[in-house]
Each structure stands twice: as structure tokens, then as C-alpha cells.
Design a protein around this motif. Structure first.
Motif, PDB file in Angstrom:
ATOM      1  N   HIS A 172       0.862  -1.186   0.000  1.00  0.00           N
ATOM      2  CA  HIS A 172       0.000   0.000   0.000  1.00  0.00           C
ATOM      3  C   HIS A 172       0.897   1.233   0.000  1.00  0.00           C
ATOM      4  CE1 HIS A 172      -2.888   3.038   1.145  1.00  0.00           C
ATOM      5  NE2 HIS A 172      -3.877   2.155   1.122  1.00  0.00           N
ATOM      6  N   PRO A 173       0.699   2.168  -0.932  1.00  0.00           N
ATOM      7  CA  PRO A 173       1.608   3.321  -1.042  1.00  0.00           C
ATOM      8  C   PRO A 173       1.543   4.283   0.139  1.00  0.00           C
ATOM      9  CG  PRO A 173      -0.261   3.571  -2.534  1.00  0.00           C
ATOM     10  CD  PRO A 173      -0.332   2.179  -1.991  1.00  0.00           C
ATOM     11  N   ARG A 174       0.505   4.160   0.987  1.00  0.00           N
ATOM     12  CA  ARG A 174       0.408   5.053   2.147  1.00  0.00           C
ATOM     13  C   ARG A 174       0.520   4.289   3.467  1.00  0.00           C
ATOM     14  NH1 ARG A 174      -3.099   6.690  -1.598  1.00  0.00           N
ATOM     15  NH2 ARG A 174      -4.877   5.595  -0.662  1.00  0.00           N
ATOM     16  N   ALA A 175       1.103   3.084   3.417  1.00  0.00           N
ATOM     17  CA  ALA A 175       1.266   2.300   4.642  1.00  0.00           C
ATOM     18  C   ALA A 175       2.332   2.930   5.533  1.00  0.00           C
ATOM     19  CB  ALA A 175       1.654   0.868   4.290  1.00  0.00           C
ATOM     20  N   SER A 176       2.263   2.624   6.821  1.00  0.00           N
ATOM     21  CA  SER A 176       3.241   3.167   7.776  1.00  0.00           C
ATOM     22  C   SER A 176       4.349   2.164   8.093  1.00  0.00           C
ATOM     23  CB  SER A 176       2.530   3.579   9.064  1.00  0.00           C
ATOM     24  OG  SER A 176       1.844   2.470   9.647  1.00  0.00           O
ATOM     25  N   LEU A 177       4.155   0.888   7.765  1.00  0.00           N
ATOM     26  CA  LEU A 177       5.146  -0.142   8.047  1.00  0.00           C
ATOM     27  C   LEU A 177       5.932  -0.501   6.787  1.00  0.00           C
ATOM     28  CD1 LEU A 177       3.071  -2.651  10.242  1.00  0.00           C
ATOM     29  CD2 LEU A 177       4.735  -0.952  11.037  1.00  0.00           C
ATOM     30  N   SER A 178       7.177  -0.882   6.985  1.00  0.00           N
ATOM     31  CA  SER A 178       7.987  -1.400   5.891  1.00  0.00           C
ATOM     32  C   SER A 178       8.375  -2.841   6.207  1.00  0.00           C
ATOM     33  CB  SER A 178       9.250  -0.557   5.700  1.00  0.00           C
ATOM     34  OG  SER A 178      10.143  -0.774   6.788  1.00  0.00           O
ATOM     35  N   ILE A 179       8.970  -3.522   5.254  1.00  0.00           N
ATOM     36  CA  ILE A 179       9.386  -4.908   5.492  1.00  0.00           C
ATOM     37  C   ILE A 179      10.422  -4.984   6.610  1.00  0.00           C
ATOM     38  CG2 ILE A 179      10.662  -6.833   4.435  1.00  0.00           C
ATOM     39  CD1 ILE A 179       9.121  -6.231   1.846  1.00  0.00           C
ATOM     40  N   ASN A 180      11.281  -3.992   6.685  1.00  0.00           N
ATOM     41  CA  ASN A 180      12.323  -4.009   7.723  1.00  0.00           C
ATOM     42  C   ASN A 180      11.774  -3.803   9.131  1.00  0.00           C
ATOM     43  OD1 ASN A 180      14.446  -4.508   5.994  1.00  0.00           O
ATOM     44  ND2 ASN A 180      14.884  -2.343   5.632  1.00  0.00           N
ATOM     45  N   THR A 181      10.545  -3.299   9.242  1.00  0.00           N
ATOM     46  CA  THR A 181       9.967  -3.099  10.573  1.00  0.00           C
ATOM     47  C   THR A 181       9.134  -4.305  11.025  1.00  0.00           C
ATOM     48  OG1 THR A 181       7.980  -2.005   9.691  1.00  0.00           O
ATOM     49  CG2 THR A 181       9.869  -0.604  10.226  1.00  0.00           C
ATOM     50  N   ALA A 233      11.875 -10.198  -3.236  1.00  0.00           N
ATOM     51  CA  ALA A 233      13.310 -10.147  -2.957  1.00  0.00           C
ATOM     52  C   ALA A 233      13.581  -9.599  -1.558  1.00  0.00           C
ATOM     53  CB  ALA A 233      14.018  -9.299  -4.012  1.00  0.00           C
ATOM     54  N   ALA A 234      12.867  -8.522  -1.178  1.00  0.00           N
ATOM     55  CA  ALA A 234      13.072  -7.937   0.151  1.00  0.00           C
ATOM     56  C   ALA A 234      12.674  -8.920   1.254  1.00  0.00           C
ATOM     57  CB  ALA A 234      12.263  -6.645   0.271  1.00  0.00           C
ATOM     58  N   GLN A 236      12.708 -12.212   1.019  1.00  0.00           N
ATOM     59  CA  GLN A 236      13.698 -13.295   1.053  1.00  0.00           C
ATOM     60  C   GLN A 236      14.986 -12.845   1.737  1.00  0.00           C
ATOM     61  OE1 GLN A 236      13.069 -16.289   0.633  1.00  0.00           O
ATOM     62  NE2 GLN A 236      12.041 -16.813  -1.272  1.00  0.00           N
ATOM     63  N   ILE A 237      15.344 -11.584   1.562  1.00  0.00           N
ATOM     64  CA  ILE A 237      16.531 -11.070   2.247  1.00  0.00           C
ATOM     65  C   ILE A 237      16.313 -11.042   3.753  1.00  0.00           C
ATOM     66  CG2 ILE A 237      17.927  -8.988   2.623  1.00  0.00           C
ATOM     67  CD1 ILE A 237      17.572  -8.429  -0.411  1.00  0.00           C
ATOM     68  N   ARG A 238      15.128 -10.608   4.179  1.00  0.00           N
ATOM     69  CA  ARG A 238      14.862 -10.480   5.621  1.00  0.00           C
ATOM     70  C   ARG A 238      14.534 -11.811   6.286  1.00  0.00           C
ATOM     71  NH1 ARG A 238      14.527  -7.089   9.617  1.00  0.00           N
ATOM     72  NH2 ARG A 238      12.849  -7.130  11.175  1.00  0.00           N
ATOM     73  N   PHE A 239      13.738 -12.649   5.617  1.00  0.00           N
ATOM     74  CA  PHE A 239      13.267 -13.877   6.268  1.00  0.00           C
ATOM     75  C   PHE A 239      13.714 -15.165   5.581  1.00  0.00           C
ATOM     76  CE2 PHE A 239       9.812 -10.653   6.899  1.00  0.00           C
ATOM     77  CZ  PHE A 239       9.993 -10.463   8.260  1.00  0.00           C
ATOM     78  N   GLY A 240      14.255 -15.038   4.387  1.00  0.00           N
ATOM     79  CA  GLY A 240      14.571 -16.234   3.612  1.00  0.00           C
ATOM     80  C   GLY A 240      16.054 -16.493   3.443  1.00  0.00           C
ATOM     81  N   ASP A 241      16.466 -16.717   2.158  1.00  0.00           N
ATOM     82  CA  ASP A 241      17.835 -17.166   1.923  1.00  0.00           C
ATOM     83  C   ASP A 241      18.599 -16.302   0.909  1.00  0.00           C
ATOM     84  OD1 ASP A 241      16.441 -17.859  -0.339  1.00  0.00           O
ATOM     85  OD2 ASP A 241      17.047 -19.953  -0.361  1.00  0.00           O
ATOM     86  N   LEU A 242      18.140 -15.074   0.663  1.00  0.00           N
ATOM     87  CA  LEU A 242      18.893 -14.175  -0.210  1.00  0.00           C
ATOM     88  C   LEU A 242      19.791 -13.262   0.622  1.00  0.00           C
ATOM     89  CD1 LEU A 242      16.367 -12.977  -2.963  1.00  0.00           C
ATOM     90  CD2 LEU A 242      18.081 -14.786  -3.089  1.00  0.00           C
ATOM     91  N   GLY A 243      20.898 -12.872   0.027  1.00  0.00           N
ATOM     92  CA  GLY A 243      21.766 -11.918   0.682  1.00  0.00           C
ATOM     93  C   GLY A 243      22.843 -12.529   1.524  1.00  0.00           C
TER      94      GLY A 243
END
Length: 243
Positions: A172-181, A233-234, A236-243
Motif C-alpha cells: 500500500h503506497p500510504r502504509a506506515s510499516l515497511s518490510i524491515n519493521t 526479494a526484500a 527473502q533477504i529479511r526472512f529467507g535465503d537471499l543476501g
């Protein structure tokens, strides 16, 4: 010569002698012009790889002898189910292909209020068969030995209402949370990607009733196919196996 990876739709076992499927035989015999004695690597969706040697080729079939098998797990620890509102033309095919390369486990094509693709049930079924072949080809290319499922086309609210114990996310373009949060750890995610015109306000409200969390990727508005791949991709980087 690079050993080609070939999907076989039935369970395999060493030391079976088998005929390849018609699609695989056409690829091996007519496209690659392989000969008896050449090697291929087969997989059947069981997360194993089966080394094999071509024993016979003619116009009707290609036969191979399986020489050995081994477990080869290239699956992400993150179980990711993509709900993608159907996009026009090659965009949907591109999204399916690349999301599978990135490790998505299941894809459900969705119909929403602003979905730009209008087909009858029979044509949607043919589309799903075509998309499943794209999924298989993506696995052959990227090295995955489990083939993700392309589920039948359903309406957005039906998919949102399905029972799910994991995290449910909606871009959602007006969300307050990001994947990193997002809190860790997470092992199961249901990711919703809307159509080219976005979800309507009523649909966004509906996702909230089914406990979807709105997340923001960044300050720029992304096209639907870009949003899907960026989010996967984001995640997978935070919770999966990329990066």
C-alpha cells in the motif's frame, strides 16, 4: 556441453529406464539435438536430482537410463504464497517466471475490481496450464527441484478469506510499516499484489478485515510486476535465503 535439466511429471527412481514426456523429448531431440550417450539431469518435484544417460532417440520418443539420485534442496526456509491480480499480456508471465526464480512456493492468480484481464472460465483454465509450464521452465533454469503450484484463478476476496496462520501482507503506497519493521522470525507469508490500477478503497478495507497488514516498499510508485519482484526479494533477504 552443459547438462540440461529436465522436468519429469511422474516419480523417478534409480536405476529406472524411462521415456521422457513429449515436451521434454521434443526439447532434447529436436531443439538441443542430443544423441544417445549424452547426459541429462532429471527432477520430478520430490526435491531430488536424477542423473541419467540417453539410451535411445527416435521421432516418437527419447529414452533415458537413470544412473543415480540424490537430495538437492534449494528451497528457501520462507514459505511464500503470492496472490497476484492478473496483469496484461507478458507481464503476468514475467512475474510468474521471476517470482519462482526468487523462491515463491505458490502462486494464485486473482481477479479484482480493477483487473484488466477479462476471460471466461475455459480460457482462464488454459492460461493456468500455460503458466504452470512457465513455472516448470523457470525451475529447469534456476535449479529448483520442487515445482511451485499455479493455483486456479479465483476472486480476490475468496483468496483473502482462506485460512492462513502466517503473516499476511498487502502493498500500500500510504502504509506506515515497511518490510524491515516486521517482527522476526517469520516462516510463512501470504503476499498480495494488486492490479495495474491498484486496489479500490473497498478492497483495501476488505483486506484489513481479513487481517492483512499494509506495508510500504519505498517512496516511489512501482508497476505491478516491479512491486511483486521487489517485495519478494526484500522478504527473502529479511526472512529467507537471499543476501
Amino acid at each position: 556441453m552443459r547438462i540440461p535439466r529436465i522436468y519429469h511429471p511422474k516419480p523417478l527412481s534409480a536405476p529406472d529406464d524411462i521415456a521422457l514426456s513429449d515436451d521434454a523429448a521434443n526439447h532434447v531431440g529436436r531443439v538441443l539435438r542430443m544423441q544417445p550417450g549424452n547426459k541429462v539431469a532429471l527432477f520430478d518435484g520430490s526435491n531430488q536430482i536424477f542423473n541419467a544417460e540417453i539410451t535411445h532417440i527416435d521421432k516418437k520418443q527419447v529414452r533415458v537410463q537413470i544412473t543415480d539420485q540424490r537430495l538437492e534442496d534449494r528451497e528457501s526456509p520462507l514459505n511464500l504464497h503470492l496472490g497476484q491480480v492478473i496483469s496484461r499480456g507478458e507481464k503476468m508471465e514475467f512475474t510468474i517466471q521471476k517470482s519462482i526464480e526468487l523462491g515463491v512456493n505458490t502462486i494464485t492468480p486473482l481477479i479484482s475490481e480493477r483487473c484488466g484481464v477479462k476471460l471466461d472460465q475455459e480460457r482462464f483454465e488454459k492460461k493456468v496450464q500455460q503458466w504452470q509450464k512457465i513455472a516448470i521452465a523457470a525451475c529447469e533454469q534456476c535449479g529448483r527441484n520442487r515445482v511451485p503450484e499455479i493455483r486456479p484463478v479465483i476472486r480476490l476476496e475468496e483468496w483473502c478469506a482462506e485460512p492462513e496462520s502466517g503473516l499476511k501482507l498487502n502493498l500500500h503506497p500510504r502504509a506506515s510499516l515497511s518490510i524491515n519493521t516486521l517482527s522476526m522470525p517469520v516462516s510463512d507469508i501470504r503476499l498480495l499484489i494488486g492490479p495495474e490500477g491498484g486496489l479500490s478503497q473497498e478492497e483495501i478495507d476488505m483486506t484489513a478485515r481479513y487481517d492483512f497488514t499494509d506495508i510500504l516498499l519505498g517512496p516511489r510508485v512501482l508497476r505491478t510486476e516491479t512491486a511483486a519482484l521487489t517485495a519478494i526479494a526484500a522478504l527473502q533477504i529479511r526472512f529467507g535465503d537471499l543476501g
